[in-house]
Scaffold this motif. Structure first.
Motif, PDB file in Angstrom:
ATOM      1  N   ASP A   1       3.683   7.749  -9.960  1.00 21.66           N
ATOM      2  CA  ASP A   1       2.494   7.651 -10.815  1.00 21.66           C
ATOM      3  C   ASP A   1       1.240   7.224 -10.053  1.00 21.66           C
ATOM      4  O   ASP A   1       0.232   6.848 -10.658  1.00 21.66           O
ATOM      5  N   ALA A   2       1.280   7.284  -8.733  1.00 18.84           N
ATOM      6  CA  ALA A   2       0.123   6.972  -7.879  1.00 18.84           C
ATOM      7  C   ALA A   2      -0.420   5.563  -8.098  1.00 18.84           C
ATOM      8  O   ALA A   2      -1.633   5.329  -8.053  1.00 18.84           O
ATOM      9  N   THR A   3       0.509   4.615  -8.314  1.00 17.97           N
ATOM     10  CA  THR A   3       0.110   3.205  -8.402  1.00 17.97           C
ATOM     11  C   THR A   3       0.504   2.436  -7.143  1.00 17.97           C
ATOM     12  O   THR A   3       0.152   1.261  -7.001  1.00 17.97           O
ATOM     13  N   GLU A   4       1.229   3.080  -6.239  1.00 16.35           N
ATOM     14  CA  GLU A   4       1.631   2.420  -4.997  1.00 16.35           C
ATOM     15  C   GLU A   4       1.558   3.418  -3.850  1.00 16.35           C
ATOM     16  O   GLU A   4       2.042   4.546  -3.963  1.00 16.35           O
ATOM     17  N   TYR A   5       0.952   2.981  -2.756  1.00 15.93           N
ATOM     18  CA  TYR A   5       0.821   3.821  -1.571  1.00 15.93           C
ATOM     19  C   TYR A   5       1.379   3.086  -0.360  1.00 15.93           C
ATOM     20  O   TYR A   5       1.167   1.878  -0.201  1.00 15.93           O
ATOM     21  N   THR A   6       2.069   3.833   0.478  1.00 20.31           N
ATOM     22  CA  THR A   6       2.560   3.287   1.739  1.00 20.31           C
ATOM     23  C   THR A   6       1.956   4.094   2.885  1.00 20.31           C
ATOM     24  O   THR A   6       2.164   5.305   2.980  1.00 20.31           O
ATOM     25  N   PHE A   7       1.184   3.406   3.714  1.00 17.52           N
ATOM     26  CA  PHE A   7       0.557   4.003   4.882  1.00 17.52           C
ATOM     27  C   PHE A   7       1.363   3.618   6.115  1.00 17.52           C
ATOM     28  O   PHE A   7       1.647   2.432   6.329  1.00 17.52           O
ATOM     29  N   THR A   8       1.741   4.593   6.909  1.00 19.05           N
ATOM     30  CA  THR A   8       2.448   4.331   8.168  1.00 19.05           C
ATOM     31  C   THR A   8       1.434   4.367   9.301  1.00 19.05           C
ATOM     32  O   THR A   8       0.742   5.368   9.505  1.00 19.05           O
ATOM     33  N   ILE A   9       1.327   3.243  10.023  1.00 18.77           N
ATOM     34  CA  ILE A   9       0.342   3.105  11.093  1.00 18.77           C
ATOM     35  C   ILE A   9       0.904   3.693  12.390  1.00 18.77           C
ATOM     36  O   ILE A   9       2.073   3.484  12.730  1.00 18.77           O
ATOM     37  N   ARG A  10       0.070   4.424  13.103  1.00 19.90           N
ATOM     38  CA  ARG A  10       0.505   5.003  14.377  1.00 19.90           C
ATOM     39  C   ARG A  10       0.831   3.897  15.386  1.00 19.90           C
ATOM     40  O   ARG A  10       0.131   2.893  15.471  1.00 19.90           O
ATOM     41  N   ASP A  11       1.856   4.112  16.177  1.00 22.35           N
ATOM     42  CA  ASP A  11       2.190   3.179  17.249  1.00 22.35           C
ATOM     43  C   ASP A  11       1.227   3.335  18.422  1.00 22.35           C
ATOM     44  O   ASP A  11       0.638   4.403  18.635  1.00 22.35           O
ATOM     45  N   GLY A  12       1.082   2.278  19.200  1.00 30.18           N
ATOM     46  CA  GLY A  12       0.355   2.348  20.463  1.00 30.18           C
ATOM     47  C   GLY A  12      -1.148   2.323  20.369  1.00 30.18           C
ATOM     48  O   GLY A  12      -1.837   2.558  21.367  1.00 30.18           O
ATOM     49  N   GLN A  13      -1.700   2.015  19.208  1.00 33.12           N
ATOM     50  CA  GLN A  13      -3.156   1.954  19.079  1.00 33.12           C
ATOM     51  C   GLN A  13      -3.649   0.539  19.363  1.00 33.12           C
ATOM     52  O   GLN A  13      -2.975  -0.439  19.059  1.00 33.12           O
TER      53      GLN A  13
END
Length: 210
Positions: A66-78
């Protein structure tokens, strides 16, 4: 390239605020902000009539049904320009700072999209359980107040850029013009110097860690 030379005048002394991403207000100063920082997402305007939202510091994102929760995966090595690794916690700290009553950011109201974000704004909360930063898994999970299919686009705005822990230790929930705000970015340039706001001269140089 190397040094950035932008001949735009930084408005008048009275209008200058900051290029701190959680506080920047003027168009000219935001050009500096976006040269110094990258966000979770960005818009590609190659086709000006059909801009595309793309991952930037995040390599991907996922929403629940229902688009009430988002999970962002951060790139490694930044890394930030000072060599500090970019972690999900750098975003959590920045967002809580951006919505804090102490900072009183002109764009802090955007944190009201996040669950209990309004309580940051009124000062009744200083941290949010609705933002979960897992630095081991490199994920940032955000629960919203209500469904919002546009949230990945919203977080491309400077208020949602990360803050280095070195900068946070230096300025906390305060800010100001030039070096009185946060200055350690993760974008293609880094700050070399910033004179008084009435002179308007800011020198940026290439960020070798970008």
């Amino acid at each position: 390239g190397g040094e950035l030379v932008d001949y735009a005048q930084l408005a008048s002394r009275g209008d200058n605020t900051s290029f701190d991403p959680q506080a920047v207000q003027t168009l000219d100063e935001s050009q500096i902000t976006t040269a110094l920082w990258d966000g979770l997402t960005e818009f590609d305007f190659t086709d000006t009539c059909n801009p595309q939202l793309k991952p930037q510091v995040a390599e991907k994102w996922e929403a629940n049904d229902d688009a009430t929760e988002y999970t962002f995966t951060i790139r490694d090595g930044q890394e930030f320009s000072n060599g500090e690794a970019i972690k999900p916690s750098n975003f959590k700290i920045a967002w809580e700072r951006g919505g804090s009553a102490e900072l009183a950011s002109s764009y802090g109201y955007l944190m009201a999209y996040v669950k209990d974000g309004s309580k940051l704004l009124d000062g009744s909360m200083t941290t949010l359980d609705s933002i979960v930063a897992d630095d081991d898994a490199m994920t940032l999970t955000v629960t919203l107040e209500e469904p919002n299919a546009d949230f990945p686009a919203i977080v491309s705005f400077p208020l949602f850029y990360p803050i280095s822990k070195a900068d946070y230790e230096k300025v906390g929930n305060t800010t100001g013009w030039g070096t009185k705000g946060i200055t350690i970015g993760n974008g293609p340039f880094k700050l070399e110097s910033a004179e008084a706001p009435d002179s308007g001269e800011v020198v940026l140089v290439r960020n070798e860690n970008w």
